[in-house]
Design a protein around this motif. Structure first.
Motif, short mmCIF file in Angstrom:
data_model
loop_
_atom_site.label_atom_id
_atom_site.label_comp_id
_atom_site.label_asym_id
_atom_site.label_seq_id
_atom_site.Cartn_x
_atom_site.Cartn_y
_atom_site.Cartn_z
N GLY A 104 0.83 -1.21 0.00
CA GLY A 104 0.00 0.00 0.00
C GLY A 104 0.86 1.25 0.00
N GLN A 105 0.25 2.35 -0.42
CA GLN A 105 0.99 3.60 -0.57
C GLN A 105 1.05 4.43 0.70
OE1 GLN A 105 -0.72 5.51 -3.97
NE2 GLN A 105 0.44 4.25 -5.39
N GLN A 106 0.15 4.18 1.63
CA GLN A 106 0.14 4.98 2.86
C GLN A 106 1.29 4.54 3.76
OE1 GLN A 106 -3.57 5.03 4.96
NE2 GLN A 106 -2.70 6.08 6.72
N VAL A 107 2.21 5.47 3.98
CA VAL A 107 3.36 5.17 4.83
C VAL A 107 2.97 5.41 6.28
CG1 VAL A 107 5.75 5.74 5.36
CG2 VAL A 107 4.96 5.78 2.98
N ASP A 108 2.96 4.34 7.05
CA ASP A 108 2.66 4.43 8.48
C ASP A 108 3.40 3.32 9.20
OD1 ASP A 108 1.23 2.10 7.87
OD2 ASP A 108 -0.73 3.00 8.12
N ALA A 109 3.20 3.25 10.50
CA ALA A 109 3.92 2.27 11.31
C ALA A 109 3.58 0.83 10.91
CB ALA A 109 3.63 2.49 12.79
N THR A 110 2.33 0.59 10.53
CA THR A 110 1.92 -0.76 10.15
C THR A 110 2.64 -1.19 8.88
OG1 THR A 110 -0.24 -0.45 11.16
CG2 THR A 110 -0.05 -2.21 9.53
N ARG A 111 2.68 -0.30 7.89
CA ARG A 111 3.37 -0.62 6.64
C ARG A 111 4.87 -0.85 6.90
NH1 ARG A 111 6.00 2.37 2.10
NH2 ARG A 111 5.44 1.28 0.18
N THR A 112 5.46 0.01 7.68
CA THR A 112 6.88 -0.12 8.00
C THR A 112 7.15 -1.45 8.68
OG1 THR A 112 7.08 2.28 8.19
CG2 THR A 112 8.80 0.96 9.24
N LYS A 113 6.30 -1.84 9.60
CA LYS A 113 6.46 -3.12 10.30
C LYS A 113 6.32 -4.29 9.34
CE LYS A 113 4.79 -5.94 14.07
NZ LYS A 113 3.67 -6.33 14.86
N ARG A 114 5.33 -4.22 8.45
CA ARG A 114 5.12 -5.30 7.49
C ARG A 114 6.31 -5.45 6.55
NH1 ARG A 114 0.12 -4.27 4.37
NH2 ARG A 114 0.54 -6.31 3.48
N ILE A 115 6.87 -4.33 6.11
CA ILE A 115 8.05 -4.39 5.24
C ILE A 115 9.23 -4.97 5.99
CG2 ILE A 115 9.75 -2.97 4.00
CD1 ILE A 115 7.38 -1.14 3.18
N SER A 116 9.40 -4.56 7.23
CA SER A 116 10.49 -5.08 8.04
C SER A 116 10.37 -6.59 8.22
CB SER A 116 10.51 -4.38 9.39
OG SER A 116 11.52 -4.90 10.21
N GLU A 117 9.17 -7.07 8.53
CA GLU A 117 8.96 -8.51 8.70
C GLU A 117 9.20 -9.26 7.38
OE1 GLU A 117 4.96 -8.45 10.20
OE2 GLU A 117 5.64 -8.16 12.29
N TRP A 118 8.77 -8.67 6.27
CA TRP A 118 8.98 -9.26 4.96
C TRP A 118 10.47 -9.37 4.65
CZ3 TRP A 118 10.28 -6.14 0.44
CH2 TRP A 118 10.24 -6.83 -0.76
N LEU A 119 11.24 -8.31 4.95
CA LEU A 119 12.68 -8.35 4.73
C LEU A 119 13.36 -9.41 5.59
CD1 LEU A 119 13.70 -4.61 4.31
CD2 LEU A 119 14.08 -6.47 2.68
N ILE A 120 12.91 -9.53 6.83
CA ILE A 120 13.46 -10.58 7.70
C ILE A 120 13.24 -11.95 7.07
CG2 ILE A 120 13.11 -11.77 9.91
CD1 ILE A 120 12.62 -8.92 11.12
N GLU A 121 12.05 -12.17 6.51
CA GLU A 121 11.75 -13.45 5.87
C GLU A 121 12.59 -13.64 4.60
OE1 GLU A 121 10.27 -17.18 4.92
OE2 GLU A 121 10.42 -16.09 6.80
N LEU A 122 12.73 -12.59 3.80
CA LEU A 122 13.58 -12.68 2.60
C LEU A 122 15.02 -13.02 2.99
CD1 LEU A 122 12.44 -9.66 0.39
CD2 LEU A 122 11.91 -12.09 0.04
N ARG A 123 15.51 -12.38 4.04
CA ARG A 123 16.88 -12.62 4.50
C ARG A 123 17.01 -14.06 5.01
NH1 ARG A 123 20.19 -8.57 4.67
NH2 ARG A 123 21.48 -9.54 6.26
N ARG A 124 16.00 -14.55 5.70
CA ARG A 124 16.03 -15.93 6.19
C ARG A 124 16.09 -16.90 5.03
NH1 ARG A 124 13.31 -20.18 6.44
NH2 ARG A 124 11.45 -19.29 5.53
N ARG A 125 15.24 -16.69 4.02
CA ARG A 125 15.22 -17.58 2.86
C ARG A 125 16.53 -17.53 2.08
NH1 ARG A 125 9.56 -15.79 0.53
NH2 ARG A 125 11.03 -14.81 -0.91
N ALA A 126 17.22 -16.39 2.11
CA ALA A 126 18.48 -16.23 1.39
C ALA A 126 19.68 -16.58 2.27
CB ALA A 126 18.61 -14.80 0.88
N ASN A 127 19.43 -17.08 3.47
CA ASN A 127 20.49 -17.41 4.44
C ASN A 127 21.35 -16.19 4.78
OD1 ASN A 127 19.88 -20.17 4.85
ND2 ASN A 127 20.79 -20.63 2.86
N LEU A 128 20.70 -15.06 4.93
CA LEU A 128 21.37 -13.82 5.33
C LEU A 128 20.89 -13.38 6.71
CD1 LEU A 128 21.05 -11.84 1.96
CD2 LEU A 128 23.09 -12.98 2.86
#
Length: 167
Positions: free
Chosen positions: A140-164
């Motif tokens: 979504g385009q609305q930048v707020d704490a929820t979006r920031t948290k979701r992106i952060s969690e998504w990056l953690i998962e991407l890093r986990r899958r990439a062994n980073l």
């Protein structure tokens, strides 16, 4: 960018002759691989010198993590069909970056020092826009704490899958 990622090199050493013999000096090395793309020490230096990942702060580890995350996000964005950003948007992004430098800064000299061309920078800013578009579509385009948290969690998962997960 030309030097930000495309070279596959496990390390580069040069011998420097000294009075008593030769000394090996490291000129570059691979710090990490994200997929098949190496991140070199020179990539971290270039990103720091040109302030390409200001959100990372100034440490090598923080910049390396930001470059890793960028490659992970670009990989995800490449899986989604989408139009390339328009040239005027790339130019505007570049102008916004240029505006972050103090008046009188010799940006062309910094680019030469970093080994970066105008084309390299335009590619970097094009990818910035591609990532932003992907994040807007996914979270979504609305930048707020929820979006920031979701992106952060998504990056953690991407890093986990990439062994980073070390960072």
């Amino acid at each position: 960018m030309r030097r930000l990622m495309p070279y596959l090199m496990t390390g580069a050493l040069v011998s420097i002759a000294t009075g008593a013999g030769a000394q090996q000096v490291e000129i570059d090395r691979t710090l990490q691989h994200v997929g098949a793309t190496p991140i070199m020490l020179s990539d971290v230096r270039e990103a720091r010198l040109l302030k390409l990942v200001p959100e990372a702060g100034g440490t090598d580890d923080a910049i390396l993590t930001a470059l890793e995350n960028r490659l992970l996000m670009l990989s995800e964005a490449n899986r989604m069909p989408g139009a390339e950003p328009a040239r005027d948007l790339i130019a505007a992004r570049r102008q916004a970056w240029r505006a972050t430098w103090p008046a009188g800064t010799d940006v062309p000299a910094l680019m030469v020092s970093a080994g970066t061309t105008d084309q390299d920078l335009d590619g970097w800013f094009r990818d910035d826009l591609r990532i932003a578009t992907y994040l807007d579509q996914r979270f979504g385009q609305q930048v707020d704490a929820t979006r920031t948290k979701r992106i952060s969690e998504w990056l953690i998962e991407l890093r986990r899958r990439a062994n980073l997960i070390r960072r």
